[in-house]
Design a protein around this motif. Structure first.
Motif, PDB file in Angstrom:
ATOM      1  N   ALA A  35      10.901  66.179  92.546  1.00  0.00           N
ATOM      2  CA  ALA A  35      11.626  67.650  92.033  1.00  0.00           C
ATOM      3  C   ALA A  35      10.965  68.380  91.131  1.00  0.00           C
ATOM      4  CB  ALA A  35      13.198  67.274  91.752  1.00  0.00           C
ATOM      5  N   LEU A  36      10.246  67.820  90.261  1.00  0.00           N
ATOM      6  CA  LEU A  36       9.559  68.521  89.424  1.00  0.00           C
ATOM      7  C   LEU A  36       8.237  69.193  90.019  1.00  0.00           C
ATOM      8  CD1 LEU A  36       9.682  65.935  86.177  1.00  0.00           C
ATOM      9  CD2 LEU A  36      10.422  68.448  86.246  1.00  0.00           C
ATOM     10  N   VAL A  37       7.855  68.740  90.938  1.00  0.00           N
ATOM     11  CA  VAL A  37       6.757  69.440  91.896  1.00  0.00           C
ATOM     12  C   VAL A  37       7.303  71.023  92.125  1.00  0.00           C
ATOM     13  CG1 VAL A  37       5.536  69.716  94.106  1.00  0.00           C
ATOM     14  CG2 VAL A  37       5.752  67.325  92.513  1.00  0.00           C
ATOM     15  N   ALA A  38       8.542  71.067  92.352  1.00  0.00           N
ATOM     16  CA  ALA A  38       8.968  72.066  92.969  1.00  0.00           C
ATOM     17  C   ALA A  38       9.574  73.175  91.858  1.00  0.00           C
ATOM     18  CB  ALA A  38      10.338  72.080  93.829  1.00  0.00           C
ATOM     19  N   ALA A  39      10.065  72.244  90.708  1.00  0.00           N
ATOM     20  CA  ALA A  39      10.435  72.948  89.461  1.00  0.00           C
ATOM     21  C   ALA A  39       9.975  72.412  88.215  1.00  0.00           C
ATOM     22  CB  ALA A  39      12.201  72.948  89.569  1.00  0.00           C
ATOM     23  N   PRO A  40       8.637  72.669  88.180  1.00  0.00           N
ATOM     24  CA  PRO A  40       8.085  71.906  86.844  1.00  0.00           C
ATOM     25  C   PRO A  40       8.454  72.115  85.553  1.00  0.00           C
ATOM     26  CG  PRO A  40       6.770  73.606  87.769  1.00  0.00           C
ATOM     27  CD  PRO A  40       7.858  73.672  88.737  1.00  0.00           C
ATOM     28  N   ASP A  41       9.272  72.944  85.325  1.00  0.00           N
ATOM     29  CA  ASP A  41       9.935  73.269  84.015  1.00  0.00           C
ATOM     30  C   ASP A  41      11.405  72.968  83.807  1.00  0.00           C
ATOM     31  OD1 ASP A  41       7.298  73.918  83.012  1.00  0.00           O
ATOM     32  OD2 ASP A  41       7.573  76.202  83.651  1.00  0.00           O
ATOM     33  N   ASP A  42      11.866  72.315  84.704  1.00  0.00           N
ATOM     34  CA  ASP A  42      13.462  72.058  84.546  1.00  0.00           C
ATOM     35  C   ASP A  42      13.649  71.250  83.816  1.00  0.00           C
ATOM     36  OD1 ASP A  42      15.652  70.791  85.353  1.00  0.00           O
ATOM     37  OD2 ASP A  42      16.186  72.333  86.713  1.00  0.00           O
ATOM     38  N   GLU A  43      14.360  71.333  82.753  1.00  0.00           N
ATOM     39  CA  GLU A  43      14.601  70.783  81.453  1.00  0.00           C
ATOM     40  C   GLU A  43      15.453  69.603  81.993  1.00  0.00           C
ATOM     41  OE1 GLU A  43      16.875  71.115  77.239  1.00  0.00           O
ATOM     42  OE2 GLU A  43      16.209  72.889  78.118  1.00  0.00           O
ATOM     43  N   LEU A  44      16.471  69.686  82.841  1.00  0.00           N
ATOM     44  CA  LEU A  44      17.337  68.370  83.095  1.00  0.00           C
ATOM     45  C   LEU A  44      16.533  67.249  83.824  1.00  0.00           C
ATOM     46  CD1 LEU A  44      20.628  70.166  83.839  1.00  0.00           C
ATOM     47  CD2 LEU A  44      20.182  69.111  81.900  1.00  0.00           C
ATOM     48  N   LEU A  45      15.696  68.006  84.651  1.00  0.00           N
ATOM     49  CA  LEU A  45      14.661  66.946  85.419  1.00  0.00           C
ATOM     50  C   LEU A  45      13.742  66.286  84.567  1.00  0.00           C
ATOM     51  CD1 LEU A  45      13.937  68.814  88.622  1.00  0.00           C
ATOM     52  CD2 LEU A  45      15.274  66.918  88.492  1.00  0.00           C
ATOM     53  N   MET A  46      13.183  66.998  83.382  1.00  0.00           N
ATOM     54  CA  MET A  46      12.593  66.377  82.561  1.00  0.00           C
ATOM     55  C   MET A  46      13.234  65.407  81.787  1.00  0.00           C
ATOM     56  SD  MET A  46       9.497  67.369  82.595  1.00  0.00           S
ATOM     57  CE  MET A  46       8.735  67.036  81.086  1.00  0.00           C
ATOM     58  N   VAL A  47      14.351  65.575  81.377  1.00  0.00           N
ATOM     59  CA  VAL A  47      14.996  64.652  80.430  1.00  0.00           C
ATOM     60  C   VAL A  47      15.306  63.319  81.610  1.00  0.00           C
ATOM     61  CG1 VAL A  47      17.555  63.747  79.642  1.00  0.00           C
ATOM     62  CG2 VAL A  47      16.524  66.101  79.354  1.00  0.00           C
TER      63      VAL A  47
END
Length: 71
Positions: free
Chosen positions: A6-18
């Motif tokens: 998912a981070l490939v599509a939305a690299p700066d998504d905070e919830l995914l980073m968490v």
């Protein structure tokens, strides 16, 4: 795996980073944890945004072993 994809599509998504930080912490990969925490904090700083309280809690817990009291 899913959060990484998912981070490939939305690299700066905070919830995914968490979720990635939690996953790497559970797997015992401290170098990756530190890298991801730096990335999420650097991104927020660069955008002039505050991290979500949940993000701050997770970062403190994985780096310091506890959540600091807020005052």
């Amino acid at each position: 795996w899913a959060a990484s994809r998912a981070l490939v599509a939305a690299p700066d998504d905070e919830l995914l980073m968490v979720e990635r930080i939690r996953t790497e912490h559970r797997a015992g990969r401290s170098e990756d944890v530190h890298r991801l925490v730096q990335r999420v904090t650097r991104t927020a700083r660069g955008l002039g945004l505050d991290l979500l309280p949940e993000t701050v809690d997770v970062c403190q817990e994985v780096l310091e072993g506890r959540i600091r009291a807020r005052g």
